[in-house]
Structure formats: C-alpha cells, structure tokens
Scaffold this motif. Structure first.
Motif, mmCIF file in Angstrom:
data_model
loop_
_atom_site.group_PDB
_atom_site.id
_atom_site.type_symbol
_atom_site.label_atom_id
_atom_site.label_comp_id
_atom_site.label_asym_id
_atom_site.label_seq_id
_atom_site.Cartn_x
_atom_site.Cartn_y
_atom_site.Cartn_z
ATOM 1 N N MET A 1 0.834 -1.192 0.000
ATOM 2 C CA MET A 1 0.000 0.000 0.000
ATOM 3 C C MET A 1 0.871 1.244 0.000
ATOM 4 S SD MET A 1 -2.968 -1.068 2.734
ATOM 5 C CE MET A 1 -3.792 0.511 2.536
ATOM 6 N N THR A 2 0.396 2.314 -0.642
ATOM 7 C CA THR A 2 1.135 3.561 -0.709
ATOM 8 C C THR A 2 1.116 4.270 0.638
ATOM 9 O OG1 THR A 2 0.539 3.814 -3.040
ATOM 10 C CG2 THR A 2 1.318 5.787 -1.888
ATOM 11 N N THR A 3 2.267 4.746 1.044
ATOM 12 C CA THR A 3 2.361 5.535 2.268
ATOM 13 C C THR A 3 1.754 6.915 2.022
ATOM 14 O OG1 THR A 3 4.357 4.380 2.965
ATOM 15 C CG2 THR A 3 3.952 6.554 3.938
ATOM 16 N N THR A 4 0.971 7.386 2.980
ATOM 17 C CA THR A 4 0.362 8.714 2.879
ATOM 18 C C THR A 4 0.987 9.632 3.921
ATOM 19 O OG1 THR A 4 -1.746 7.793 2.118
ATOM 20 C CG2 THR A 4 -1.787 10.020 3.023
ATOM 21 N N ALA A 5 1.480 10.776 3.456
ATOM 22 C CA ALA A 5 2.095 11.746 4.350
ATOM 23 C C ALA A 5 1.475 13.116 4.135
ATOM 24 C CB ALA A 5 3.600 11.811 4.125
ATOM 25 N N THR A 6 1.260 13.818 5.225
ATOM 26 C CA THR A 6 0.760 15.196 5.182
ATOM 27 C C THR A 6 1.884 16.120 5.612
ATOM 28 O OG1 THR A 6 -1.487 14.509 5.714
ATOM 29 C CG2 THR A 6 -0.923 16.812 6.145
ATOM 30 N N ALA A 24 9.483 10.875 -4.216
ATOM 31 C CA ALA A 24 9.857 9.508 -3.837
ATOM 32 C C ALA A 24 8.693 8.528 -4.003
ATOM 33 C CB ALA A 24 10.349 9.487 -2.395
ATOM 34 N N GLY A 25 7.541 9.019 -4.438
ATOM 35 C CA GLY A 25 6.396 8.146 -4.656
ATOM 36 C C GLY A 25 5.439 8.047 -3.492
ATOM 37 N N ILE A 26 5.672 8.831 -2.444
ATOM 38 C CA ILE A 26 4.756 8.882 -1.309
ATOM 39 C C ILE A 26 3.556 9.745 -1.692
ATOM 40 C CG2 ILE A 26 4.496 9.760 1.058
ATOM 41 C CD1 ILE A 26 7.461 8.997 1.472
ATOM 42 N N SER A 27 2.380 9.356 -1.262
ATOM 43 C CA SER A 27 1.177 10.149 -1.508
ATOM 44 C C SER A 27 1.160 11.313 -0.515
ATOM 45 C CB SER A 27 -0.078 9.281 -1.323
ATOM 46 O OG SER A 27 -1.248 10.055 -1.498
#
Length: 291
Positions: A1-6, A24-27
């Motif tokens: 699963m894609t990591t989600t960062a705010t 880097a491909g992080i959402s």
C-alpha cells in the motif's frame, strides 16, 4: 500500500522537504496558512493541496510540520480543527520546527491521548540542505515510531539520529545553534582582524582552512563575508529566535552560556543595522561598523 504523508507548513524549508516525499512516490497532501502557496506546490510536485488541516491529515500515516514557533505549533496541533483531533489514531506526528523542548513534551503528551506517537525532529542545513535533501535531523520520541518514520525522513536527510525521549531533538538543536553562534563570531573577528592588518584575506583563509581553524562556516561563508554579501542563508531574525530558546532552556537546566548571550546581543545590533534578513554570517558587518 502507498504511504500517505501530510506536510503542514510550506516555507523555505517545508516546501522542498514535502517535494522530496512526493518525488519519492509517497502520496503527499499539503496545507499552508496561505492557500496559494499550497496550490503552487501542487503544481510543482505530484500531490494534493488541501483547504484545511482536517482534510489534509485525514487517513495520513505520517504528519509532518514545519512552522514558525511554539504558538504556531499550539494552533496547528491542539486546535479542534488541528492535527491531533483529526489525524487517525496511530498516525506518527513529526515536527521539524525549531521550537522549545517544553512544547515538544506538551504535544507528545497531548498526542498520546489519541495513540499518536510524536517525534520532535528539528533540522540543520538551511534552505540549501532542504532543497538538496541533505538535512541533519535530531529526533526525540519513542524508538518504535522513530524506526517507522526513519525511511520517510531519509528522503530529505543526510543524517538523522534518535537522541532520546520527546524534547531531546529540540535540546540537541539548541546545542547546534550554541556552537554555531560562537563559531560565526570567532570567524567574524578573525576576518576582521585580517582586514585591519591589511592582509590578503582570501589568502589567509586558504592557508588557515587547511589546519585546526577549519570549519563549515569558514568553508561555506568566508568568501561571502569577505565580499560583504549576506542576501542568502539562515536569517538573523531566525537565529535570534533560536538563541532565545537556547537561553531560556539554559536557565531551566542551570547551564552557563555567556558567549551565546553575548552573541545574541551582537545579532540584536545587526538587526538595528537593518540586517534582520541577512545571513547569520553578517556578524562581521557589526565589527566593520564599529571599528
């Protein structure tokens, strides 16, 4: 699963740091007090600009902040529309602001009520380090959360370490700023003496930088100091904020910082000269003025 960062706070540091995560491909979702800055970021990088903190942190695995000072942290974390109330339980909260150790401890305690590990993670390296993904990051918080967050922070870090519990990162950043203050004043006095002694200052630097006097400041700032160029780097206003934090903490822990207190006042002189936004190496201008 894609990591989600705010990422909350898109100043000269946060803007490129969030960009490294997105590249880097992080959402990545971003929020900034001025919405236009967030919208511009979303044009420059693959990610989403959000209209509110609540929207930005919903479902996030990691929430990073890089804002101005303690009062800004209270607002973005503790408000009913802020991070702690709206991020999911288990989200790891990472603060890159240079702030007090007490606010880090306070936010860690507040976040713990919602099972949100908090890491205080101030950075060193300035705007250039942020843009190049070469920051040094000093962390305080739980080890398990740090190990999960480390691969994410690695995208904009040259080096990072866990220094201890909450507040330890901020205290380590204080050590960094105390050391820098003394080094910049020493370098300023050395270059000023060379000028007054009518030496070829560039030649002097070339010689002494090969020996025990060498430092990052000498390697990276002596040339612009000699030229009187200060429209770059870490601003005097920011340094005075940081040194104020250092001196406050020193009183709490009963540490004696006479040189730091003196250099803080020298920076006040630079502010009075109109150098609020000059680079911290502008201490030499004070010596030139009062010679």
């Amino acid at each position: 699963m894609t990591t989600t960062a705010t990422f909350i706070g898109l100043g000269v540091m946060g803007y490129p740091m969030a960009g490294h995560l997105a590249n880097a491909g992080i959402s990545v979702r971003v929020w900034n007090r001025s919405q236009g800055k967030a919208e511009q970021w979303a044009k420059d990088y693959p990610g989403k600009a959000c209209a509110s903190i609540a929207e930005a942190v919903k479902g996030a695995d990691f929430v990073m902040t890089c804002v101005g000072a303690d009062k800004d942290l209270v607002e973005v974390y503790e408000d009913d529309s802020g991070i702690i109330a709206n991020a999911p339980e288990g989200a790891i909260l990472i603060d890159h602001t240079t702030a007090s150790a007490s606010i880090a401890e306070r936010l860690a305690s507040a976040a713990a009520t919602r099972n949100q590990p908090f890491i205080d993670a101030p950075v060193s390296g300035g705007q250039q380090g942020a843009e190049n993904g070469q920051l040094t990051i000093m962390c305080g918080g739980p080890e398990a959360a740090y190990e999960k967050a480390r691969p994410v922070m690695d995208h904009y870090a040259r080096a990072l370490n866990l220094m201890g519990p909450a507040g330890s990162g901020q205290k380590t950043k204080m050590v960094n700023q105390i050391a820098i203050a003394g080094l910049v004043q020493g370098l300023s006095e050395a270059l000023h003496f060379a000028e007054q002694a009518e030496l070829d200052v560039s030649k002097v630097v070339d010689v002494i930088s090969k020996g025990a006097a060498q430092s990052w400041q000498m390697e990276n700032r002596s040339g612009t100091m000699i030229a009187g160029e200060f429209e770059h780097g870490f601003a005097v206003d920011w340094m005075r904020k940081d040194l104020g934090i250092c001196l406050d903490e020193a009183r709490k822990v009963k540490a004696s910082l006479p040189v730091t207190a003196l250099v803080d006042q020298f920076y006040a002189d630079v502010q009075e000269m109109g150098g609020q936004r000059w680079d911290t190496s502008s201490l030499i201008q004070r010596l030139r003025k009062f010679r």
